[in-house]
Design a protein around this motif. Structure first.
Motif, PDB file in Angstrom:
ATOM      1  N   LEU A   5     -64.290   6.109  39.504  1.00  0.00           N
ATOM      2  CA  LEU A   5     -63.291   5.818  38.483  1.00  0.00           C
ATOM      3  C   LEU A   5     -63.439   4.376  38.023  1.00  0.00           C
ATOM      4  N   ARG A   7     -61.581   1.104  35.499  1.00  0.00           N
ATOM      5  CA  ARG A   7     -60.405   0.593  34.801  1.00  0.00           C
ATOM      6  C   ARG A   7     -60.754  -0.731  34.152  1.00  0.00           C
ATOM      7  N   LYS A  68     -55.398   7.284  39.283  1.00  0.00           N
ATOM      8  CA  LYS A  68     -55.275   7.667  37.875  1.00  0.00           C
ATOM      9  C   LYS A  68     -53.954   7.187  37.281  1.00  0.00           C
ATOM     10  N   LYS A  73     -59.956   5.748  35.066  1.00  0.00           N
ATOM     11  CA  LYS A  73     -60.447   6.953  34.384  1.00  0.00           C
ATOM     12  C   LYS A  73     -61.870   7.245  34.823  1.00  0.00           C
ATOM     13  N   ALA A  79     -62.201   3.611  29.244  1.00  0.00           N
ATOM     14  CA  ALA A  79     -61.258   2.824  30.061  1.00  0.00           C
ATOM     15  C   ALA A  79     -60.643   1.713  29.259  1.00  0.00           C
TER      16      ALA A  79
END
Length: 79
Positions: A5, A7, A68, A73, A79
């Motif tokens: 993920l 950000r 999340k 993401k 992002a």
């Protein structure tokens, strides 16, 4: 299972790698690695060990939903 993920918060792009696998001893390991994309070394690494797959999957999905909610993401370009 494995998820990476991202950000974007201003000038920094943060990442959070989350992986679940079976160890040689039959335990389920959840390994987390997180940090800033601009640095080579990660900011932190953690391992959690579970005996049952049910507890491991619950913990994995809990971590995923928490990240999340914080704005991480799957795709770094969105992002």
């Amino acid at each position: 299972m494995r998820n990476i993920l991202y950000r974007n918060n201003g000038l920094n792009i943060r990442y959070y790698k989350l992986e679940m696998f079976l160890s040689l001893f039959g335990e389920y390991v959840i390994e987390r690695e997180y940090g800033n994309i601009a640095y080579r070394a990660p900011t932190g690494r953690r391992k959690d060990i579970f005996v049952s797959i049910d507890n491991a999957e619950k913990f994995y999905s809990k971590l995923l939903t928490i990240r999340k909610k914080r704005g991480y993401k799957n795709d770094p370009y969105t992002a």
